[in-house]
Write a protein that holds these residues in place. Structure first.
Motif, PDB file in Angstrom:
ATOM      1  N   SER A 173     -44.786 -55.632 -31.164  1.00 18.10           N
ATOM      2  CA  SER A 173     -44.731 -54.207 -30.856  1.00 18.10           C
ATOM      3  C   SER A 173     -43.379 -53.667 -31.292  1.00 18.10           C
ATOM      4  N   LEU A 174     -43.386 -52.508 -31.921  1.00 13.33           N
ATOM      5  CA  LEU A 174     -42.155 -51.804 -32.274  1.00 13.33           C
ATOM      6  C   LEU A 174     -41.997 -50.677 -31.261  1.00 13.33           C
ATOM      7  N   THR A 175     -41.042 -50.837 -30.336  1.00 13.20           N
ATOM      8  CA  THR A 175     -40.931 -49.917 -29.209  1.00 13.20           C
ATOM      9  C   THR A 175     -39.677 -49.057 -29.310  1.00 13.20           C
ATOM     10  N   SER A 176     -39.744 -47.915 -28.662  1.00  8.26           N
ATOM     11  CA  SER A 176     -38.594 -47.019 -28.542  1.00  8.26           C
ATOM     12  C   SER A 176     -38.800 -46.155 -27.315  1.00  8.26           C
ATOM     13  N   ALA A 177     -37.734 -45.469 -26.895  1.00 13.01           N
ATOM     14  CA  ALA A 177     -37.809 -44.554 -25.754  1.00 13.01           C
ATOM     15  C   ALA A 177     -36.910 -43.369 -26.054  1.00 13.01           C
ATOM     16  N   PRO A 178     -37.422 -42.391 -26.801  1.00  7.78           N
ATOM     17  CA  PRO A 178     -36.615 -41.217 -27.158  1.00  7.78           C
ATOM     18  C   PRO A 178     -36.088 -40.487 -25.927  1.00  7.78           C
ATOM     19  N   ILE A 179     -34.921 -39.931 -26.074  1.00  8.95           N
ATOM     20  CA  ILE A 179     -34.254 -39.224 -24.975  1.00  8.95           C
ATOM     21  C   ILE A 179     -34.491 -37.730 -25.115  1.00  8.95           C
ATOM     22  N   GLN A 180     -34.904 -37.124 -24.036  1.00  7.93           N
ATOM     23  CA  GLN A 180     -35.026 -35.673 -23.993  1.00  7.93           C
ATOM     24  C   GLN A 180     -33.935 -35.125 -23.084  1.00  7.93           C
ATOM     25  N   GLY A 181     -33.073 -34.280 -23.633  1.00  6.45           N
ATOM     26  CA  GLY A 181     -31.959 -33.738 -22.865  1.00  6.45           C
ATOM     27  C   GLY A 181     -30.630 -34.188 -23.431  1.00  6.45           C
ATOM     28  N   VAL A 182     -29.596 -34.077 -22.621  1.00 10.24           N
ATOM     29  CA  VAL A 182     -28.223 -34.394 -23.033  1.00 10.24           C
ATOM     30  C   VAL A 182     -27.897 -35.826 -22.627  1.00 10.24           C
ATOM     31  N   SER A 183     -27.502 -36.647 -23.620  1.00  5.87           N
ATOM     32  CA  SER A 183     -27.159 -38.036 -23.336  1.00  5.87           C
ATOM     33  C   SER A 183     -26.193 -38.536 -24.407  1.00  5.87           C
ATOM     34  N   PRO A 184     -25.202 -39.366 -24.019  1.00  3.99           N
ATOM     35  CA  PRO A 184     -24.266 -39.910 -25.006  1.00  3.99           C
ATOM     36  C   PRO A 184     -24.839 -41.078 -25.807  1.00  3.99           C
ATOM     37  N   THR A 185     -26.030 -41.545 -25.466  1.00  3.01           N
ATOM     38  CA  THR A 185     -26.615 -42.703 -26.139  1.00  3.01           C
ATOM     39  C   THR A 185     -27.542 -42.282 -27.266  1.00  3.01           C
ATOM     40  N   ILE A 186     -27.704 -43.178 -28.235  1.00  3.85           N
ATOM     41  CA  ILE A 186     -28.561 -42.946 -29.398  1.00  3.85           C
ATOM     42  C   ILE A 186     -29.732 -43.929 -29.330  1.00  3.85           C
ATOM     43  N   PRO A 187     -30.962 -43.449 -29.209  1.00  5.77           N
ATOM     44  CA  PRO A 187     -32.107 -44.370 -29.093  1.00  5.77           C
ATOM     45  C   PRO A 187     -32.430 -45.034 -30.424  1.00  5.77           C
ATOM     46  N   LYS A 188     -32.782 -46.315 -30.358  1.00  5.13           N
ATOM     47  CA  LYS A 188     -33.186 -47.084 -31.521  1.00  5.13           C
ATOM     48  C   LYS A 188     -34.477 -47.851 -31.201  1.00  5.13           C
ATOM     49  N   GLN A 189     -35.125 -48.340 -32.241  1.00  4.20           N
ATOM     50  CA  GLN A 189     -36.343 -49.126 -32.050  1.00  4.20           C
ATOM     51  C   GLN A 189     -36.014 -50.595 -31.817  1.00  4.20           C
ATOM     52  N   LYS A 190     -36.929 -51.283 -31.165  1.00  2.44           N
ATOM     53  CA  LYS A 190     -36.741 -52.704 -30.860  1.00  2.44           C
ATOM     54  C   LYS A 190     -38.060 -53.438 -31.071  1.00  2.44           C
ATOM     55  N   LEU A 191     -37.989 -54.674 -31.539  1.00  4.77           N
ATOM     56  CA  LEU A 191     -39.171 -55.495 -31.756  1.00  4.77           C
ATOM     57  C   LEU A 191     -39.486 -56.266 -30.486  1.00  4.77           C
ATOM     58  N   ASP A 192     -40.655 -56.004 -29.900  1.00 11.23           N
ATOM     59  CA  ASP A 192     -41.099 -56.679 -28.685  1.00 11.23           C
ATOM     60  C   ASP A 192     -42.446 -57.348 -28.951  1.00 11.23           C
ATOM     61  N   PHE A 193     -43.194 -57.673 -27.901  1.00 11.78           N
ATOM     62  CA  PHE A 193     -44.504 -58.301 -28.096  1.00 11.78           C
ATOM     63  C   PHE A 193     -45.448 -57.853 -26.987  1.00 11.78           C
ATOM     64  N   HIS A 194     -46.728 -58.140 -27.198  1.00 12.79           N
ATOM     65  CA  HIS A 194     -47.764 -57.864 -26.199  1.00 12.79           C
ATOM     66  C   HIS A 194     -48.843 -58.929 -26.328  1.00 12.79           C
ATOM     67  N   LEU A 195     -49.549 -59.170 -25.251  1.00  9.93           N
ATOM     68  CA  LEU A 195     -50.681 -60.097 -25.259  1.00  9.93           C
ATOM     69  C   LEU A 195     -51.606 -59.751 -24.108  1.00  9.93           C
ATOM     70  N   GLY A 196     -52.866 -60.176 -24.230  1.00 14.59           N
ATOM     71  CA  GLY A 196     -53.810 -59.900 -23.165  1.00 14.59           C
ATOM     72  C   GLY A 196     -55.241 -60.181 -23.582  1.00 14.59           C
ATOM     73  N   ILE A 197     -56.172 -59.677 -22.784  1.00 16.85           N
ATOM     74  CA  ILE A 197     -57.596 -59.867 -23.032  1.00 16.85           C
ATOM     75  C   ILE A 197     -58.281 -58.520 -23.129  1.00 16.85           C
ATOM     76  N   MET A 198     -59.466 -58.504 -23.738  1.00 17.28           N
ATOM     77  CA  MET A 198     -60.238 -57.278 -23.884  1.00 17.28           C
ATOM     78  C   MET A 198     -61.717 -57.599 -23.711  1.00 17.28           C
ATOM     79  N   TYR A 199     -62.491 -56.546 -23.453  1.00 14.42           N
ATOM     80  CA  TYR A 199     -63.942 -56.641 -23.462  1.00 14.42           C
ATOM     81  C   TYR A 199     -64.468 -55.499 -24.322  1.00 14.42           C
ATOM     82  N   ARG A 200     -65.252 -55.838 -25.320  1.00 16.58           N
ATOM     83  CA  ARG A 200     -65.738 -54.841 -26.283  1.00 16.58           C
ATOM     84  C   ARG A 200     -67.259 -54.767 -26.216  1.00 16.58           C
ATOM     85  N   TYR A 201     -67.778 -53.553 -25.966  1.00 17.21           N
ATOM     86  CA  TYR A 201     -69.217 -53.351 -25.898  1.00 17.21           C
ATOM     87  C   TYR A 201     -69.617 -52.268 -26.885  1.00 17.21           C
ATOM     88  N   ARG A 202     -70.647 -52.576 -27.686  1.00 12.32           N
ATOM     89  CA  ARG A 202     -71.094 -51.640 -28.716  1.00 12.32           C
ATOM     90  C   ARG A 202     -72.521 -51.172 -28.467  1.00 12.32           C
TER      91      ARG A 202
END
Length: 237
Positions: free
Chosen positions: A77-106
């Motif tokens: 996962s390529l994640t980020s958390a943009p800042i809305q408002g006044v902040s001294p920090t600069i948001p950047k993207q980070k490489l993370d991961f995800h895993l889990g299960i699903m059920y698919r019905y058609r």
């Protein structure tokens, strides 16, 4: 009328005829038995109902109609958390991961796909040091248990367009998000491989977080994530 019902009616009618009944019985036992149209129709319908139903022009397990199966998914996962408002920090993207299960019905050209995922979000932040041009980098590891409920439409066999809500609950971790719940809107594409790798699928998804996570008095954060998932499908035999 089934064959045994027809035979019973014939015997009941012929019994009063005495000697003729024996003759008719002998002739019936010698004559070849021809199934009635009703019995043939019932048998054909029974066999047809047990056959899998495929979408027009489709083949492989993913083209089965009125059919559901489980799957396991994992990926970066390529994640980020943009800042809305006044902040001294600069948001950047980070490489993370995800895993889990699903059920698919058609059913026909539509799909419903609930999932249960563990994923990390948050991105990174850079901040200028006082009296220096150097920047310090801080990682936000926001751990979530998520429940996406994806609705899909299949324009062509093998390709599904998806969209739906994603409900997330933060797992208690040091420096975690200040909001325990996160609501996102997810949309993407799902591709089912065929032939030799028909148990594998590829999923591309973008999740737009709508929940504001307080950072400071003057600013808020919102999660964003782009996911690439490899799915192993547990098709029923």
């Amino acid at each position: 009328m089934r064959l045994h019902q027809l035979f019973t009616c014939v015997v009941v009618v012929l019994l009063p005829l005495g000697s003729l009944a024996q003759t008719v019985s002998d002739s019936l036992s010698a004559a070849p038995v021809t199934p009635s149209p009703d019995s043939v129709s019932t048998s054909t319908t029974s066999v047809a109902s047990k056959r899998p139903i495929y979408a027009p022009g489709g083949y492989g397990p993913s083209a089965l109609l009125n059919y559901g199966h489980f799957g396991f998914k994992i990926g970066p996962s390529l994640t980020s958390a943009p800042i809305q408002g006044v902040s001294p920090t600069i948001p950047k993207q980070k490489l993370d991961f995800h895993l889990g299960i699903m059920y698919r019905y058609r059913f026909t050209k539509f799909v419903i796909q609930p999932e249960l995922l563990y994923q990390i979000k948050g991105g990174t932040y850079q901040q200028l040091q006082i009296a220096s041009t150097n920047r310090t980098t801080t990682e936000n590891n926001f751990n979530y248990v998520s429940l996406p409920i994806m609705l899909g439409y299949i324009p062509v066999e093998g390709l599904t367009l998806q969209a739906g809500p994603e409900f997330s609950w933060a797992v208690s971790t040091p420096n975690g998000p200040q909001s325990n719940r996160d609501l996102g809107i997810a949309f993407g594409i799902h591709y089912d491989f065929l032939d030799m790798v028909d148990k594998l699928s590829l999923n591309l998804r973008y999740v737009y977080g709508t929940t504001k996570i307080p950072e400071t008095v003057n600013s808020t954060l919102q999660n964003r994530a782009f996911q690439v998932s490899l799915i192993y499908n547990f098709y029923r035999k």
